[in-house]
Scaffold this motif. Structure first.
Motif, PDB file in Angstrom:
ATOM      1  N   GLU A 186       0.734  -1.207   0.099  1.00  0.00           N
ATOM      2  CA  GLU A 186       0.036   0.037  -0.108  1.00  0.00           C
ATOM      3  C   GLU A 186       0.985   1.446  -0.050  1.00  0.00           C
ATOM      4  N   ASP A 187       2.119   1.186   0.460  1.00  0.00           N
ATOM      5  CA  ASP A 187       2.912   2.545   0.512  1.00  0.00           C
ATOM      6  C   ASP A 187       3.884   2.520  -0.825  1.00  0.00           C
ATOM      7  N   GLU A 188       3.689   1.564  -1.970  1.00  0.00           N
ATOM      8  CA  GLU A 188       4.549   1.457  -2.895  1.00  0.00           C
ATOM      9  C   GLU A 188       3.929   2.207  -4.215  1.00  0.00           C
ATOM     10  N   ARG A 189       4.873   2.702  -5.005  1.00  0.00           N
ATOM     11  CA  ARG A 189       4.583   3.525  -6.438  1.00  0.00           C
ATOM     12  C   ARG A 189       5.173   2.658  -7.238  1.00  0.00           C
ATOM     13  N   TRP A 190       4.668   1.915  -8.115  1.00  0.00           N
ATOM     14  CA  TRP A 190       5.302   1.147  -9.112  1.00  0.00           C
ATOM     15  C   TRP A 190       5.354   1.641 -10.697  1.00  0.00           C
ATOM     16  N   VAL A 191       6.479   1.819 -11.414  1.00  0.00           N
ATOM     17  CA  VAL A 191       6.381   1.817 -12.741  1.00  0.00           C
ATOM     18  C   VAL A 191       6.335   0.494 -13.523  1.00  0.00           C
ATOM     19  N   VAL A 192       5.895   0.406 -14.563  1.00  0.00           N
ATOM     20  CA  VAL A 192       5.940  -0.944 -15.572  1.00  0.00           C
ATOM     21  C   VAL A 192       6.447  -0.327 -16.757  1.00  0.00           C
ATOM     22  N   ILE A 193       7.769  -1.030 -17.185  1.00  0.00           N
ATOM     23  CA  ILE A 193       8.277  -0.560 -18.418  1.00  0.00           C
ATOM     24  C   ILE A 193       8.482  -1.637 -19.362  1.00  0.00           C
ATOM     25  N   ILE A 251       8.194   7.588  -7.555  1.00  0.00           N
ATOM     26  CA  ILE A 251       8.070   6.171  -7.930  1.00  0.00           C
ATOM     27  C   ILE A 251       9.210   5.488  -7.093  1.00  0.00           C
ATOM     28  N   THR A 252       8.773   4.422  -6.426  1.00  0.00           N
ATOM     29  CA  THR A 252       9.600   3.635  -5.619  1.00  0.00           C
ATOM     30  C   THR A 252       9.974   2.249  -6.148  1.00  0.00           C
ATOM     31  N   HIS A 253       9.153   1.711  -6.920  1.00  0.00           N
ATOM     32  CA  HIS A 253       9.565   0.610  -7.398  1.00  0.00           C
ATOM     33  C   HIS A 253       9.481   0.317  -8.985  1.00  0.00           C
ATOM     34  N   ALA A 302      12.957  -7.832 -14.316  1.00  0.00           N
ATOM     35  CA  ALA A 302      13.473  -7.539 -13.196  1.00  0.00           C
ATOM     36  C   ALA A 302      12.027  -6.755 -12.414  1.00  0.00           C
ATOM     37  N   ALA A 303      11.980  -6.998 -11.236  1.00  0.00           N
ATOM     38  CA  ALA A 303      11.276  -6.131 -10.277  1.00  0.00           C
ATOM     39  C   ALA A 303      11.874  -6.070  -9.053  1.00  0.00           C
ATOM     40  N   GLY A 304      11.531  -4.779  -8.321  1.00  0.00           N
ATOM     41  CA  GLY A 304      11.862  -4.559  -7.194  1.00  0.00           C
ATOM     42  C   GLY A 304      12.259  -2.947  -6.991  1.00  0.00           C
ATOM     43  N   PRO A 305      12.961  -2.685  -5.839  1.00  0.00           N
ATOM     44  CA  PRO A 305      13.337  -1.100  -5.518  1.00  0.00           C
ATOM     45  C   PRO A 305      13.577  -0.466  -6.748  1.00  0.00           C
ATOM     46  N   ILE A 306      13.418   0.613  -7.401  1.00  0.00           N
ATOM     47  CA  ILE A 306      13.778   1.258  -8.703  1.00  0.00           C
ATOM     48  C   ILE A 306      15.224   1.537  -8.909  1.00  0.00           C
ATOM     49  N   GLU A 307      15.657   1.920  -7.879  1.00  0.00           N
ATOM     50  CA  GLU A 307      17.420   1.811  -7.959  1.00  0.00           C
ATOM     51  C   GLU A 307      17.783   0.544  -8.302  1.00  0.00           C
ATOM     52  N   GLU A 308      17.232  -0.678  -7.797  1.00  0.00           N
ATOM     53  CA  GLU A 308      17.929  -1.970  -8.056  1.00  0.00           C
ATOM     54  C   GLU A 308      17.572  -2.512  -9.379  1.00  0.00           C
ATOM     55  N   ALA A 309      16.382  -2.175  -9.823  1.00  0.00           N
ATOM     56  CA  ALA A 309      15.606  -3.030 -10.950  1.00  0.00           C
ATOM     57  C   ALA A 309      15.800  -2.192 -12.052  1.00  0.00           C
ATOM     58  N   LEU A 310      15.896  -0.764 -12.286  1.00  0.00           N
ATOM     59  CA  LEU A 310      16.183   0.161 -13.557  1.00  0.00           C
ATOM     60  C   LEU A 310      17.638   0.230 -13.523  1.00  0.00           C
ATOM     61  N   THR A 311      18.269  -0.835 -14.181  1.00  0.00           N
ATOM     62  CA  THR A 311      19.695  -0.726 -14.283  1.00  0.00           C
ATOM     63  C   THR A 311      20.255  -0.919 -15.890  1.00  0.00           C
ATOM     64  N   ASP A 312      21.315  -0.303 -16.311  1.00  0.00           N
ATOM     65  CA  ASP A 312      21.567  -0.748 -17.591  1.00  0.00           C
ATOM     66  C   ASP A 312      21.565  -2.177 -17.986  1.00  0.00           C
ATOM     67  N   GLU A 313      21.760  -3.277 -17.179  1.00  0.00           N
ATOM     68  CA  GLU A 313      21.978  -4.651 -17.518  1.00  0.00           C
ATOM     69  C   GLU A 313      20.226  -4.850 -17.812  1.00  0.00           C
ATOM     70  N   TYR A 314      19.562  -4.447 -16.694  1.00  0.00           N
ATOM     71  CA  TYR A 314      18.169  -5.006 -16.827  1.00  0.00           C
ATOM     72  C   TYR A 314      17.367  -4.345 -18.162  1.00  0.00           C
ATOM     73  N   LEU A 315      17.610  -3.144 -18.028  1.00  0.00           N
ATOM     74  CA  LEU A 315      16.957  -2.343 -19.363  1.00  0.00           C
ATOM     75  C   LEU A 315      17.462  -2.707 -20.586  1.00  0.00           C
ATOM     76  N   SER A 316      18.605  -3.011 -20.658  1.00  0.00           N
ATOM     77  CA  SER A 316      19.350  -3.499 -22.155  1.00  0.00           C
ATOM     78  C   SER A 316      18.537  -4.767 -22.494  1.00  0.00           C
ATOM     79  N   ARG A 317      18.162  -5.799 -21.344  1.00  0.00           N
ATOM     80  CA  ARG A 317      17.661  -7.125 -21.644  1.00  0.00           C
ATOM     81  C   ARG A 317      16.049  -6.857 -22.082  1.00  0.00           C
ATOM     82  N   THR A 318      15.611  -5.858 -21.346  1.00  0.00           N
ATOM     83  CA  THR A 318      14.220  -5.773 -21.873  1.00  0.00           C
ATOM     84  C   THR A 318      13.870  -5.231 -23.221  1.00  0.00           C
ATOM     85  N   PHE A 319      14.876  -4.468 -23.723  1.00  0.00           N
ATOM     86  CA  PHE A 319      14.658  -3.672 -25.017  1.00  0.00           C
ATOM     87  C   PHE A 319      15.497  -4.255 -26.095  1.00  0.00           C
TER      88      PHE A 319
END
Length: 264
Positions: free
Chosen positions: A29-36, A212-214, A225-242
């Protein structure tokens, strides 16, 4: 904090295609997620699951303390605020903006014969003021600009004081000024401790508001990847995503990304 949504092994299959595959996700309930993710990754399908508008082919969906399939979904939906292009297309373009917002109190699209108390009308006006479009209350919805319609939809989504807010690409179609104005408003909402848990879908890292927190990265119907934004939104994971080499940058609470290849 309590969970407002829990997905366990959720798979969505339609017409021989897998739209989501083995999704495990908990939103508190205290989380704000972005889905990319890229087109076709399953982002909008995920929102349809979280809004109770789509049932899983396999797995379990828990929403607001109940298990989907064991409870009357029509009792849950008023507790979930949703904005989307599909909903915007259903809103009567000849209706006043104030009515577009207040009609959410009865979970209807378009005013019919409902009677609204002054408390409901006052709340709708306050939400329009919060979204900085109270001066448009008497205008018809169809005469609004793209950015104004986005704000009116968000006001409508907040009308029932939802426990979960779902925003499907709220900045799409806006020019630079409109996007930045909307992101400022969303940042104010997301940093409010009394705001509902939120899931915002976007294609673009630049459209992530402050607060945004997650982060959840989706590709080919699966979680990268999923989790706190600083841990999930990284070069490695975003590169794999796109499927290309990308570099992620953060500056004063805002995010951006660019190709990690050589630049002339």
């Amino acid at each position: 904090m309590a969970a407002v949504a829990e997905l366990a092994g959720v798979t969505i299959s339609r017409g021989g295609s897998t739209l989501l595959n083995q999704i495990n996700l908990t939103i508190r309930e205290d989380e704000r997620w972005v889905v990319i993710g890229p087109n076709g990754a399953g982002k909008t399908t995920l929102l349809q699951v979280l809004s109770g508008n789509m049932y899983p082919s396999d797995g379990v969906v828990g929403l607001l303390g109940d298990v989907v399939g064991t409870v009357d979904i029509f009792e849950l939906r008023p507790r979930i605020g949703l904005t989307s292009t599909a909903l915007e297309d259903r809103l009567p373009h000849g209706e006043k903006v104030l009515d577009v917002v207040v009609s959410a109190a009865h979970a209807v699209v378009g005013r019919w014969n409902e009677v609204y108390e002054e408390m409901d009308l006052g709340q709708a006006r306050a939400l329009l003021a919060d979204l900085r479009i109270d001066h448009l209350a008497e205008r018809t919805f169809g005469t609004l600009s793209e950015g104004e319609r986005k704000r009116a939809q968000i006001a409508r989504a907040l009308m029932t004081d939802p426990e979960l807010l779902l925003l499907d690409e709220p900045a799409s179609g806006l020019d630079l000024a409109g996007r930045e104005a909307l992101l400022t408003t969303l940042s104010e909402l997301f940093t409010d401790p009394y705001a509902p848990a939120t899931v915002l879908v976007t294609h673009h890292v630049e459209e992530i508001p402050e607060g945004i927190t997650h982060c959840l990265l989706l590709a080919d119907a699966e979680i990268v990847a999923a989790g706190p934004i600083e841990e999930a939104l990284t070069d490695e994971y975003l590169s794999r995503t796109f499927g290309m080499s990308l570099q992620v940058m953060q500056d004063h609470g805002r995010w951006s990304a660019r190709s990690a290849g050589r630049h002339g």
